[in-house]
Write an enzyme that holds these catalytic residues in place. Sequence first.
Site, PDB file in Angstrom:
ATOM      1  N   GLU A 289       0.818  -1.208   0.000  1.00  0.00           N
ATOM      2  CA  GLU A 289       0.000   0.000   0.000  1.00  0.00           C
ATOM      3  C   GLU A 289       0.856   1.264   0.000  1.00  0.00           C
ATOM      4  O   GLU A 289       1.795   1.399   0.782  1.00  0.00           O
ATOM      5  CB  GLU A 289      -0.909   0.006   1.232  1.00  0.00           C
ATOM      6  CG  GLU A 289      -1.807   1.219   1.331  1.00  0.00           C
ATOM      7  CD  GLU A 289      -2.668   1.231   2.584  1.00  0.00           C
ATOM      8  OE1 GLU A 289      -3.669   1.963   2.605  1.00  0.00           O
ATOM      9  OE2 GLU A 289      -2.328   0.499   3.547  1.00  0.00           O
TER      10      GLU A 289
ATOM     11  N   LYS B 218      -9.444   1.870  -2.378  1.00  0.00           N
ATOM     12  CA  LYS B 218      -9.721   1.451  -1.000  1.00  0.00           C
ATOM     13  C   LYS B 218     -11.083   1.954  -0.544  1.00  0.00           C
ATOM     14  O   LYS B 218     -11.360   3.152  -0.573  1.00  0.00           O
ATOM     15  CB  LYS B 218      -8.605   1.989  -0.093  1.00  0.00           C
ATOM     16  CG  LYS B 218      -8.637   1.471   1.326  1.00  0.00           C
ATOM     17  CD  LYS B 218      -7.412   1.999   2.083  1.00  0.00           C
ATOM     18  CE  LYS B 218      -7.312   1.451   3.484  1.00  0.00           C
ATOM     19  NZ  LYS B 218      -6.097   1.954   4.182  1.00  0.00           N
TER      20      LYS B 218
ATOM     21  N   CYS C   1      -5.431  -3.139   3.151  1.00  0.00           N
ATOM     22  CA  CYS C   1      -5.122  -2.878   4.559  1.00  0.00           C
ATOM     23  C   CYS C   1      -6.366  -2.932   5.456  1.00  0.00           C
ATOM     24  O   CYS C   1      -6.841  -4.011   5.805  1.00  0.00           O
ATOM     25  CB  CYS C   1      -4.386  -1.545   4.661  1.00  0.00           C
ATOM     26  SG  CYS C   1      -3.407  -1.349   6.170  1.00  0.00           S
TER      27      CYS C   1
END
Length: 268
Positions: free
Chosen positions: A41, A123, A158
């Site tokens: 990321e 995301k 994440c």
Amino acid sequence: MRLACVQLGVEGGAVEDNVADAIEAVREAAADGADLIVLPELFDVGYFAFDSYARAAESLADDRLGRFAAVAAEEGVNVLAGTVVEDLAASAADGIEVPADEGLANTAVLFDRSGERRLVYRKRHLFGYGSEETDRLVPGERVPVTEIEGVRVGVTTCYDLRFPEQFRRMVEDGVDCVLVPSAWPYPRVEHWRTLGRARAIENLTYVAAVNGSGAFEDDALCGRTTVYDPWGTTLASAGEEPTTVTAEVDPDRVAAVREEFPALRDRR
């Protein structure tokens, strides 16, 4: 499919150096026989370098990601450039579908062996626990799945690990392997170890949790990149230092486990 997960050492705000290191790591993994190479990321700017986000942001059609498309084509490998800071207005101006007319997004792009974009994932769950992510970024909306080397692949990022319903949506689309580029810090290292394994077990799928390495003033990434098989068994893992973790991903294994253990069929 031979999967290579690059636990890159990331320096906050040093975009050009980070990108150069990432490209070198891609070339090395390709030379080692990888079919799909995954980066962590915000490997370009560093997750905790919040003040550098706007300066680093680009369209998905700009030169930075173009370099990864080029190296994918040159080396004949699939590359998940995951993730970078995307300038949504600039992407929109280049004809790319975006979730908002302006702002920044935390975006992963999967390039195939010819350098073509096969998947774009932004995301969806933005981290707000003492982080500036929710103030600076626009969440994504889509949860795409695509096929690479005969494997149905999906992407999360994440914090998404904490939201099992997102993984279950990909299972409904036939996912065999979920790639999770991350910038997971030390205070929650036990969560990192637990959540990736849990998502693999409950969905009977491969999960590749790909973390970065490095320190950012008051924060440090915990590394420990790990690939889990559909039983939640660790196939390969790393410690704290920069390295590349490799594992074999077999969609027939996913099908066999799901046939043997019918948890997905037993849902009500």
